[in-house]
Motif scaffolding. Structure first.
Motif, PDB file in Angstrom:
ATOM      1  N   PRO A 589       0.825  -1.214   0.000  1.00  0.00           N
ATOM      2  CA  PRO A 589       0.000   0.000   0.000  1.00  0.00           C
ATOM      3  C   PRO A 589       0.859   1.264   0.000  1.00  0.00           C
ATOM      4  CG  PRO A 589      -0.747  -1.557   1.667  1.00  0.00           C
ATOM      5  CD  PRO A 589       0.572  -2.056   1.181  1.00  0.00           C
ATOM      6  N   PHE A 590       0.302   2.340  -0.553  1.00  0.00           N
ATOM      7  CA  PHE A 590       1.011   3.615  -0.522  1.00  0.00           C
ATOM      8  C   PHE A 590       0.020   4.769  -0.533  1.00  0.00           C
ATOM      9  CE2 PHE A 590       0.573   2.672  -5.060  1.00  0.00           C
ATOM     10  CZ  PHE A 590       0.151   3.889  -5.597  1.00  0.00           C
ATOM     11  N   LEU A 591       0.524   5.900  -0.051  1.00  0.00           N
ATOM     12  CA  LEU A 591      -0.210   7.165  -0.059  1.00  0.00           C
ATOM     13  C   LEU A 591       0.575   8.140  -0.910  1.00  0.00           C
ATOM     14  CD1 LEU A 591      -2.262   9.312   0.996  1.00  0.00           C
ATOM     15  CD2 LEU A 591      -0.772   9.567   3.007  1.00  0.00           C
ATOM     16  N   LEU A 592      -0.113   8.813  -1.829  1.00  0.00           N
ATOM     17  CA  LEU A 592       0.515   9.771  -2.731  1.00  0.00           C
ATOM     18  C   LEU A 592      -0.082  11.151  -2.456  1.00  0.00           C
ATOM     19  CD1 LEU A 592       2.469  10.126  -5.135  1.00  0.00           C
ATOM     20  CD2 LEU A 592       0.597   9.454  -6.646  1.00  0.00           C
ATOM     21  N   LEU A 593       0.773  12.119  -2.116  1.00  0.00           N
ATOM     22  CA  LEU A 593       0.348  13.474  -1.792  1.00  0.00           C
ATOM     23  C   LEU A 593       0.979  14.452  -2.773  1.00  0.00           C
ATOM     24  CD1 LEU A 593       0.921  13.244   2.073  1.00  0.00           C
ATOM     25  CD2 LEU A 593      -1.263  13.031   0.882  1.00  0.00           C
ATOM     26  N   GLN A 594       0.183  15.398  -3.298  1.00  0.00           N
ATOM     27  CA  GLN A 594       0.678  16.262  -4.359  1.00  0.00           C
ATOM     28  C   GLN A 594       0.016  17.628  -4.304  1.00  0.00           C
ATOM     29  OE1 GLN A 594       3.025  15.625  -6.935  1.00  0.00           O
ATOM     30  NE2 GLN A 594       2.741  17.799  -7.362  1.00  0.00           N
ATOM     31  N   GLY A 595       0.814  18.686  -4.541  1.00  0.00           N
ATOM     32  CA  GLY A 595       0.276  20.028  -4.702  1.00  0.00           C
ATOM     33  C   GLY A 595      -0.039  20.283  -6.161  1.00  0.00           C
ATOM     34  N   LEU A 596      -1.218  20.817  -6.437  1.00  0.00           N
ATOM     35  CA  LEU A 596      -1.640  21.005  -7.825  1.00  0.00           C
ATOM     36  C   LEU A 596      -0.948  22.182  -8.499  1.00  0.00           C
ATOM     37  CD1 LEU A 596      -5.458  20.219  -7.568  1.00  0.00           C
ATOM     38  CD2 LEU A 596      -3.644  18.792  -8.515  1.00  0.00           C
ATOM     39  N   ASP A 597      -0.308  23.076  -7.710  1.00  0.00           N
ATOM     40  CA  ASP A 597       0.412  24.208  -8.290  1.00  0.00           C
ATOM     41  C   ASP A 597       1.912  23.961  -8.365  1.00  0.00           C
ATOM     42  OD1 ASP A 597      -2.015  25.456  -8.442  1.00  0.00           O
ATOM     43  OD2 ASP A 597      -1.700  26.790  -6.740  1.00  0.00           O
ATOM     44  N   ASP A 598       2.318  22.720  -8.230  1.00  0.00           N
ATOM     45  CA  ASP A 598       3.736  22.372  -8.208  1.00  0.00           C
ATOM     46  C   ASP A 598       4.309  22.419  -9.622  1.00  0.00           C
ATOM     47  OD1 ASP A 598       6.257  21.280  -7.779  1.00  0.00           O
ATOM     48  OD2 ASP A 598       5.533  19.729  -6.423  1.00  0.00           O
ATOM     49  N   VAL A 599       5.285  23.313  -9.856  1.00  0.00           N
ATOM     50  CA  VAL A 599       5.932  23.387 -11.164  1.00  0.00           C
ATOM     51  C   VAL A 599       7.282  22.680 -11.153  1.00  0.00           C
ATOM     52  CG1 VAL A 599       4.778  25.538 -11.770  1.00  0.00           C
ATOM     53  CG2 VAL A 599       7.013  25.618 -10.642  1.00  0.00           C
ATOM     54  N   ILE A 600       7.738  22.249  -9.986  1.00  0.00           N
ATOM     55  CA  ILE A 600       9.009  21.534  -9.884  1.00  0.00           C
ATOM     56  C   ILE A 600       8.787  20.049 -10.131  1.00  0.00           C
ATOM     57  CG2 ILE A 600      10.902  20.931  -8.324  1.00  0.00           C
ATOM     58  CD1 ILE A 600      10.475  23.676  -6.995  1.00  0.00           C
ATOM     59  N   CYS A 601       7.842  19.472  -9.427  1.00  0.00           N
ATOM     60  CA  CYS A 601       7.412  18.091  -9.677  1.00  0.00           C
ATOM     61  C   CYS A 601       5.921  18.138 -10.006  1.00  0.00           C
ATOM     62  CB  CYS A 601       7.672  17.208  -8.459  1.00  0.00           C
ATOM     63  SG  CYS A 601       9.416  16.993  -8.072  1.00  0.00           S
ATOM     64  N   PRO A 602       5.582  18.370 -11.266  1.00  0.00           N
ATOM     65  CA  PRO A 602       4.182  18.610 -11.645  1.00  0.00           C
ATOM     66  C   PRO A 602       3.284  17.416 -11.366  1.00  0.00           C
ATOM     67  CG  PRO A 602       5.702  19.284 -13.390  1.00  0.00           C
ATOM     68  CD  PRO A 602       6.507  18.500 -12.400  1.00  0.00           C
ATOM     69  N   PRO A 603       2.000  17.676 -11.098  1.00  0.00           N
ATOM     70  CA  PRO A 603       1.060  16.598 -10.786  1.00  0.00           C
ATOM     71  C   PRO A 603       0.838  15.608 -11.923  1.00  0.00           C
ATOM     72  CG  PRO A 603      -0.067  18.722 -10.972  1.00  0.00           C
ATOM     73  CD  PRO A 603       1.384  19.007 -10.963  1.00  0.00           C
ATOM     74  N   VAL A 604       1.191  15.966 -13.150  1.00  0.00           N
ATOM     75  CA  VAL A 604       0.978  15.048 -14.262  1.00  0.00           C
ATOM     76  C   VAL A 604       1.719  13.738 -14.059  1.00  0.00           C
ATOM     77  CG1 VAL A 604       2.883  16.007 -15.649  1.00  0.00           C
ATOM     78  CG2 VAL A 604       0.975  14.844 -16.785  1.00  0.00           C
ATOM     79  N   GLN A 605       2.866  13.780 -13.374  1.00  0.00           N
ATOM     80  CA  GLN A 605       3.594  12.535 -13.128  1.00  0.00           C
ATOM     81  C   GLN A 605       2.797  11.615 -12.213  1.00  0.00           C
ATOM     82  OE1 GLN A 605       7.696  12.290 -12.413  1.00  0.00           O
ATOM     83  NE2 GLN A 605       8.215  13.492 -14.212  1.00  0.00           N
ATOM     84  N   CYS A 606       2.181  12.185 -11.175  1.00  0.00           N
ATOM     85  CA  CYS A 606       1.342  11.381 -10.282  1.00  0.00           C
ATOM     86  C   CYS A 606       0.148  10.799 -11.030  1.00  0.00           C
ATOM     87  CB  CYS A 606       0.855  12.234  -9.115  1.00  0.00           C
ATOM     88  SG  CYS A 606       2.147  12.716  -7.949  1.00  0.00           S
ATOM     89  N   GLU A 607      -0.452  11.616 -11.889  1.00  0.00           N
ATOM     90  CA  GLU A 607      -1.627  11.161 -12.626  1.00  0.00           C
ATOM     91  C   GLU A 607      -1.290   9.990 -13.544  1.00  0.00           C
ATOM     92  OE1 GLU A 607      -2.677  14.812 -14.458  1.00  0.00           O
ATOM     93  OE2 GLU A 607      -3.262  15.768 -12.558  1.00  0.00           O
ATOM     94  N   ARG A 608      -0.163  10.042 -14.205  1.00  0.00           N
ATOM     95  CA  ARG A 608       0.256   8.938 -15.075  1.00  0.00           C
ATOM     96  C   ARG A 608       0.580   7.695 -14.253  1.00  0.00           C
ATOM     97  NH1 ARG A 608       5.168  11.197 -18.075  1.00  0.00           N
ATOM     98  NH2 ARG A 608       5.189   9.093 -18.958  1.00  0.00           N
ATOM     99  N   PHE A 609       1.189   7.911 -13.101  1.00  0.00           N
ATOM    100  CA  PHE A 609       1.524   6.809 -12.208  1.00  0.00           C
ATOM    101  C   PHE A 609       0.256   6.094 -11.735  1.00  0.00           C
ATOM    102  CE2 PHE A 609       2.774   5.151  -7.979  1.00  0.00           C
ATOM    103  CZ  PHE A 609       3.949   4.482  -8.303  1.00  0.00           C
ATOM    104  N   LEU A 610      -0.742   6.872 -11.337  1.00  0.00           N
ATOM    105  CA  LEU A 610      -1.992   6.299 -10.841  1.00  0.00           C
ATOM    106  C   LEU A 610      -2.769   5.584 -11.943  1.00  0.00           C
ATOM    107  CD1 LEU A 610      -3.034   9.273  -8.573  1.00  0.00           C
ATOM    108  CD2 LEU A 610      -2.422   6.986  -7.776  1.00  0.00           C
ATOM    109  N   ALA A 611      -2.684   6.124 -13.157  1.00  0.00           N
ATOM    110  CA  ALA A 611      -3.382   5.477 -14.268  1.00  0.00           C
ATOM    111  C   ALA A 611      -2.869   4.058 -14.484  1.00  0.00           C
ATOM    112  CB  ALA A 611      -3.216   6.307 -15.543  1.00  0.00           C
TER     113      ALA A 611
END
Length: 667
Positions: A589-611
């Motif tokens: 199990p894991f928990l993924l936490l992300q800021g939507l205004d992050d320009v350093i590590c953008p949320p798109v990486q999390c979204e692709r990971f979750l997909a």
């Protein structure tokens, strides 16, 4: 008799709201006349940074009301966002960067009815115009600072120069009124430091693919009456030498911190003698085997500051740090007395006083003054006040572990601790390994209520300064060269496995967590090891290839050239190391936490990971926070993140807790 309670079930007065309200530290000290000023966090005010002044009677007051937010976005990590001085009539004048629009403002705090006035214009191009590391020049009616100017829509379409902004407001609508003092021959520059006679300016510069801890150069130029610096030349530094700070001594010699001999050491070079070079350098405190500098993640950091009497205030140490007073003529170094184990990279001096920001395992960061005549120290600002009985604080253990090839790994171990409960004799505690960000950074030995949040409930924490961390010399930092995702993962695992093997931790209840580069290490650990039962991944890097190809900001856009290797030469390594390419290997199990205004590590990486995780049957949760960037600053965000993390561990480790909301884990 103290009752017995299973690890992880203990009650605690340290709740998430308390931990969140004490997040952050004072930063960017400065003197305005006889007063000490600094910036301070305000988690409960939307995460803004306030500007604080300490008046002569010791009273502290916020100079600017909400929503003014004193924080720069230059290189996204920012840097020194304000400067102040006294005008001829003795009243203070300050300039500062306001975070939402990144404009430079001028303000007279003793006549607040006028309010701050903008000094610089807004640009709609790319990330606009940004400013950092200001130096007030009241004699010229200007403020000198670093200008970061976007020239296109891409995050790497940017130039940086040293610029002079008129204090009369004429540049507020007209970019042409800004006078550029340096050219843009270098990708990155720091603010200028003016020589005592006002004839020369010195600054630090570097270029891609170097990061500032890899290679920088000190530039010196002659100050002209109304034009740019002239006769600009490099003095010290190279692509394989990191100079972290530069300043001038009262005698006109140049002081700088260089890691040419493995450790960041304080050195001096005289510009009025032979052509400066390696032979012309003088190391002011050689052979100590400790750091007198650190990584330049922000513009305007200070590890040393000359005093009027010729002595130098220095922050130094190996792992932990101290504030000392160095005699540059004799090399004698005397440290300030006190309990503090970590001094932030900010200093101010006034007469015989040196002021810094320090913390210890029993106290949060506070503003500390050292009287160099008497050697006495005292807390003068942001004084630590125990929000709970300190018997609930953990007792850290400073340890060195053996990793692969018997290499040293430095770590701070925080066993579970509470005065209210003891654990059953036949139970071992769960432990969470914390991987710090950077990765070129380190974890300080200080009181952290987020750690106490877990340890006071019966969950241990192990903070690992894995290979690549700062504080232990360049050789230790260089262990991570082309080994990111390998050495950091191995070192964290070695600490966890050793704790389990020696009976300190339950081998079946180990977790790992980290943010930014620590989020990368966490995700990489879950895809390459079977050490951990779960993990908390916070605003991470998950796909190296996209991150290296316009997937992040300019400052770190070529960081992977040293951490992984040149993309053109080793593209397969980028794919092989990326957690996004190995989602099928995650079994915990894991928990993924992300800021939507992050320009350093953008949320798109999390979204692709979750997909790619969808339908795999692995319990997980994703929480995205609006209005948060890289590093959570709002109290409500931090509360939810911390409680969700605890719920993940409780569910994974079989711990019954009803005092936090249940985190919904999807499959």
């Amino acid at each position: 008799m103290v009752p017995t309670g299973a690890y992880g079930t203990w009650p605690s007065p340290i709740d998430a709201a308390l931990a969140a309200s004490h997040d952050g530290r004072p930063e960017y000290l400065g003197m305005v006349g006889d007063e000490v000023w600094w910036t301070a966090p305000r988690p409960t005010e939307g995460g803004r940074r306030a500007l604080i002044r300490r008046r002569a009677d010791g009273a502290e007051e916020s100079v600017l009301p909400a929503p003014w937010n004193v924080r720069s976005r230059v290189i996204e990590y920012g840097g020194r966002p304000w400067a102040g001085d006294l005008r001829a009539e003795g009243t203070p004048l300050i300039v500062f960067v306001h975070f939402p629009d990144q404009r430079l403002y001028v303000y007279e705090p003793d006549t607040p009815e006028a309010g701050p006035r903008p000094l610089t214009p807004v640009s709609a191009l790319g990330g606009g115009l940004r400013w950092v590391d200001p130096q007030l020049r009241l004699d010229r009616g200007e403020v000198w600072c670093v200008l970061e100017e976007f020239t296109g829509a891409a995050p790497t379409d940017v130039r940086r120069v040293i610029a002079a902004v008129p204090l009369d407001g004429s540049a507020a609508e007209d970019r042409a009124a800004v006078r550029e003092l340096s050219d843009d021959r270098h990708r990155f520059v720091t603010g200028p430091r003016l020589s005592p006679d006002g004839r020369h300016a010195a600054w630090i510069a570097w270029d891609h693919p170097q990061m500032p801890w890899d290679g920088t150069v000190v530039m010196v130029g002659e100050v002209t009456e109304g034009g740019p610096f002239r006769a600009v030349r490099p003095v010290v530094g190279d692509t394989d030498e990191s100079v972290a700070q530069v300043d001038w001594a009262a005698d006109g010699s140049l002081l700088f911190v260089s890691d040419l001999a493995n450790w960041w050491e304080l050195q001096r070079v005289r510009l009025d003698g032979p052509t400066p070079g390696a032979a012309a350098r003088t190391s002011l405190c050689p052979g100590r085997g400790e750091e007198f500098g650190g990584p330049l993640w922000k513009i305007g950091l200070k590890w040393f500051h000359p005093l009027e009497n010729g002595l130098i205030a220095v922050i130094h140490g190996k792992g932990a740090t101290a504030l000392g007073i160095l005699d540059p003529e004799t090399g004698e170094l005397v440290d300030a007395a006190g309990p503090w184990t970590e001094w932030s990279s900010t200093l101010a001096v006034h007469g015989d006083r040196a002021i810094g920001v320090a913390a210890s395992p029993r106290s949060a960061y506070e503003v500390v003054e050292l009287d160099t005549r008497t050697g006495r120290t005292r807390v003068i600002g942001s004084a630590h006040d125990d929000p709970v009985d300190p018997v609930y604080y953990p007792e850290p253990q400073i340890r060195t572990f053996a990793g692969p090839d018997n290499r040293e790994i430095h770590a701070h171990i925080y066993p579970p601790h509470s005065p209210d409960r003891i654990a059953p004799d036949d139970e071992l505690p769960p432990f969470v390994v914390w991987a710090h960000g950077g990765p070129t950074g380190h974890v300080p030995l200080v009181l952290d209520l987020e750690i106490a949040y877990f340890t006071s409930r019966g969950i241990g924490v192990a903070e690992v300064n894995y290979g690549g961390s700062t504080g232990y010399g360049r050789e230790y930092r260089n262990r991570l060269r082309e080994q990111w995702g390998v050495v950091d993962v191995e070192d964290c695992a070695a600490v966890a496995e050793t704790l389990a093997a020696e009976g300190t931790a339950d081998p079946a209840r180990l977790a790992i967590r980290g943010g930014s580069a620590g989020g990368w290490t966490t995700a990489a650990s879950l895809t390459t090891t079977d050490v951990y039962a779960c993990g908390t991944i916070i605003y991470p890097i998950l796909d190296l290839t996209s991150w290296a190809t316009d997937g992040t900001h300019d400052f770190e856009s070529q960081y992977l050239e040293s951490l992984i290797g040149p993309l053109a030469d080793v593209p397969g390594r980028y794919r092989e190391r990326s957690p996004l390419q190995h989602v099928d290997r995650i079994t915990t199990p894991f928990l993924l936490l992300q800021g939507l205004d992050d320009v350093i590590c953008p949320p798109v990486q999390c979204e692709r990971f979750l997909a790619q995780m969808a339908g795999r049957g692995i319990p997980h949760a994703y929480i995205a926070f609006e209005g948060e960037g890289h590093g959570f600053r709002r109290a409500d965000t931090m509360v939810r993140a911390l409680e969700s993390e605890l719920s993940l561990y409780a569910q994974t480790f079989g711990i019954a807790r009803s005092d936090v909301p249940l985190l919904e884990l999807k499959k």
